[in-house]
Write an enzyme that holds these catalytic residues in place. Structure first.
Site, PDB file in Angstrom:
ATOM      1  CB  CYS A 151      -0.981   0.003   1.163  1.00  0.00           C
ATOM      2  SG  CYS A 151      -0.245  -0.356   2.767  1.00  0.00           S
ATOM      3  CG  HIS A 244      -0.189   4.258   4.491  1.00  0.00           C
ATOM      4  ND1 HIS A 244      -0.792   4.200   5.726  1.00  0.00           N
ATOM      5  CD2 HIS A 244       0.074   2.959   4.146  1.00  0.00           C
ATOM      6  CE1 HIS A 244      -0.893   2.935   6.108  1.00  0.00           C
ATOM      7  NE2 HIS A 244      -0.361   2.167   5.167  1.00  0.00           N
TER       8      HIS A 244
END
Length: 350
Positions: A151, A244
């Site tokens: 990810c 993130h």
């Protein structure tokens, strides 16, 4: 009437699996017809087996689907198997399905770095799907295996792609600030992260440079020539639910033009945008000019989480700085899986 691609979903009750269930609910040509999870849930209705944490209700088409196993017999009548399995389960389960003839598009890490397996971030390297021809020749598999990146690597690679032609990078130094959802719903105790920052995430600092260099590599004679970027990553877990972030410092040969960099990021488009694919963001990279952006609380919503946000772009002599933020569950996982399948359909692999 469009012929629908019938898919099953492994790991359907987890956080990423639930995202995929929701994103596929009204898809114009991908139909979720089977859901699978742990053996204890087999035979239950999806609504009974899942601890639903998505903001919307469980899609009606899926709520009463019976949970099936991961055995090939339960997936013979689907066109593609999508996988949101945990890494520790994925390798054996996915490989069995591929060997028996299924096309598997997977979010799990096993086989990501296999030279015969494409590691796809659709806007970045859709052309690497050509590796499937090599895979058919080299592997004793009846089906096909396609992988999504980690990810964080998926998010970080987005701005690095359009910068390739503008920046000669001598070294790339990245510090990540990664949300707790990256560890799964039960992956990190509240007492460990509340009011805290953990300056290490197992495996991430190795995965990021490896996977980015594979994705940014060139396809030559049906194999990938790695990009060869010197990437040094420090990964941290922060008390944020979703999102993130990467603080990127690129050591450059000479000074680069800041406005040219921003223009290149803003104008970046690729095959998913050209073909107007259903899950593709119209603008893959949102460039923000405010001094205090991007922020997880404000900048994850662009194009349903499929865009990344870039801010704090600053060019100095020998250094380019920028910050990138993306939705780790959508751009980094569920959405990238679905978009990869859309690209495969567009190019005739499905």
């Amino acid at each position: 009437m469009v012929d629908k691609i019938r898919v099953s979903l492994l790991g359907s009750t987890g956080m990423v699996g639930q995202k995929m269930v929701r994103m596929l609910a009204n898809h114009p040509y991908i139909e979720l017809v089977k859901v699978s999870a742990s053996p204890s849930k087999i035979g239950k209705k999806y609504r009974e087996a899942v601890k639903w944490i998505e903001p919307d209700e469980i899609p009606e088409k899926v709520a009463d689907l019976p949970m099936v196993s991961t055995d090939i017999e339960d997936h013979k009548d689907v066109d593609v198997v999508l996988s949101a399995l945990p890494n520790e389960l994925a390798e054996d389960v996915e490989l069995k399905l591929v060997k028996e003839g299924k096309i598997v598009v997977s979010n799990a890490s096993p086989f990501r770095m296999d030279p015969d397996v494409p590691l796809i971030n659709p806007e970045i390297n859709w052309d690497h799907l050509e590796l499937l021809k090599r895979q058919k020749l080299n592997k004793n598999w009846k089906g096909l295996l396609i992988k999504n990146p980690n990810c964080t690597a998926a998010i970080l690679s987005m701005p690095l792609k359009p910068l390739e032609r503008l920046v000669k990078a001598k070294g790339i130094y990245v510090t990540t600030l990664q949300a707790v959802s990256g560890a799964g719903y039960s992956g990190l105790p509240f007492m460990a992260i509340e009011g805290n920052v953990i300056p290490w995430i197992k495996g991430e600092e190795d995965k990021i440079p490896r996977e980015i260099n594979k994705m940014l590599g060139k396809l030559i004679n049906n194999s990938i020539s790695q990009a060869g970027l010197q990437i040094y990553a420090t990964t941290t877990r922060v008390p944020v639910k979703i999102g993130h972030m990467g603080v990127i410092n690129i050591v450059t040969e000479g000074k680069v033009n800041e406005e040219e960099i921003k223009k290149s990021l803003r104008e970046f488009r690729s095959l998913p945008q050209e073909k107007n694919l259903p899950t593709a963001p119209k603008v893959p990279i949102m460039v923000l000019d405010e001094e205090d952006r991007p922020q997880p609380m404000r900048d994850l919503q662009y194009y349903n989480g499929m865009s990344v946000a870039v801010g704090r772009v600053r060019a100095e002599e020998g250094l380019l700085r920028l910050i990138v933020l993306g939705d780790n569950l959508v751009r980094g996982a569920a959405g990238i899986t679905i978009l990869t399948l859309e690209v495969m359909k567009e190019l005739g692999y499905v």
